[in-house]
Write a protein that holds these residues in place. Structure first.
Motif, short mmCIF file in Angstrom:
data_model
loop_
_atom_site.label_atom_id
_atom_site.label_comp_id
_atom_site.label_asym_id
_atom_site.label_seq_id
_atom_site.Cartn_x
_atom_site.Cartn_y
_atom_site.Cartn_z
N LEU A 30 7.93 17.60 -2.13
CA LEU A 30 8.58 18.26 -1.13
C LEU A 30 8.49 20.02 -1.12
O LEU A 30 8.03 20.49 -0.15
CB LEU A 30 10.16 18.23 -1.17
N ALA A 31 8.25 20.18 -2.45
CA ALA A 31 7.62 21.53 -2.58
C ALA A 31 6.30 22.02 -2.26
O ALA A 31 6.08 22.82 -1.19
CB ALA A 31 7.82 22.02 -4.02
N LEU A 32 5.48 20.91 -2.18
CA LEU A 32 3.99 21.00 -1.61
C LEU A 32 4.04 21.05 -0.07
O LEU A 32 3.39 21.73 0.58
CB LEU A 32 3.08 19.95 -2.18
N LYS A 33 4.91 20.13 0.21
CA LYS A 33 4.88 19.83 1.70
C LYS A 33 5.48 21.17 2.66
O LYS A 33 5.04 21.52 3.75
CB LYS A 33 6.01 18.79 2.12
N LEU A 34 6.45 21.83 2.00
CA LEU A 34 7.18 23.07 2.45
C LEU A 34 6.65 24.33 1.89
O LEU A 34 7.01 25.46 2.42
CB LEU A 34 8.75 23.06 2.13
N ASP A 35 5.60 24.09 1.18
CA ASP A 35 5.12 25.38 0.47
C ASP A 35 5.77 26.30 0.01
O ASP A 35 5.84 27.51 0.13
CB ASP A 35 4.06 26.17 1.75
N VAL A 36 6.53 25.66 -1.16
CA VAL A 36 7.71 26.56 -1.76
C VAL A 36 7.13 26.55 -3.33
O VAL A 36 6.65 25.53 -3.72
CB VAL A 36 9.09 25.80 -1.76
N ASP A 37 7.10 27.56 -3.82
CA ASP A 37 6.69 27.97 -5.07
C ASP A 37 7.89 27.37 -6.11
O ASP A 37 8.96 27.78 -6.27
CB ASP A 37 6.41 29.20 -5.57
N MET A 38 7.70 26.44 -6.80
CA MET A 38 8.74 25.59 -8.05
C MET A 38 7.84 25.34 -9.24
O MET A 38 7.61 24.23 -9.63
CB MET A 38 9.25 24.51 -7.30
N PRO A 39 7.61 26.60 -10.22
CA PRO A 39 6.68 26.01 -11.18
C PRO A 39 7.32 25.20 -12.32
O PRO A 39 6.63 24.50 -12.97
CB PRO A 39 6.57 27.66 -11.63
N ILE A 40 8.85 25.34 -12.30
CA ILE A 40 9.13 24.46 -13.68
C ILE A 40 9.00 22.85 -13.12
O ILE A 40 8.64 22.06 -13.78
CB ILE A 40 10.59 24.75 -13.78
N THR A 41 9.44 22.71 -11.93
CA THR A 41 9.23 21.49 -11.45
C THR A 41 7.94 20.83 -11.26
O THR A 41 7.65 19.76 -11.57
CB THR A 41 9.91 21.29 -9.74
N LYS A 42 6.81 21.68 -11.30
CA LYS A 42 5.49 21.37 -11.28
C LYS A 42 5.22 20.79 -12.48
O LYS A 42 4.44 19.89 -12.60
CB LYS A 42 4.55 22.60 -10.81
N GLN A 43 5.67 21.82 -13.37
CA GLN A 43 5.22 21.38 -14.69
C GLN A 43 5.88 19.93 -15.27
O GLN A 43 5.24 19.33 -16.00
CB GLN A 43 5.44 22.55 -16.10
#
Length: 64
Positions: A17-30
């Motif tokens: 969802l972060a990728l789709k909405l172009d939202v920076d979510m560094p912890i979720t990414k890791q």
């Protein structure tokens, strides 16, 4: 029987969802990278700690 750690599906869904909405979510990414791409926890922490300071850090006492 097969079990799934609580939150593992949420990490994948959250990252997608972060990728789709172009939202920076560094912890979720890791967390996603650790769970689905065999990234080490140490590497994830290093990457998080190496991030540039962003406006959300303004005014926070980081001396602790």
């Amino acid at each position: 029987s097969r079990t799934v750690a609580e939150g593992s599906c949420a990490a994948k869904t959250g990252w997608e969802l972060a990728l789709k909405l172009d939202v920076d979510m560094p912890i979720t990414k890791q967390v996603y990278e650790i769970l689905y791409h065999d990234k080490t926890i140490l590497d994830a922490i290093k990457e998080l700690m190496a991030r540039e300071f962003k406006p959300e850090f303004e005014g926070i006492d980081r001396s602790c």
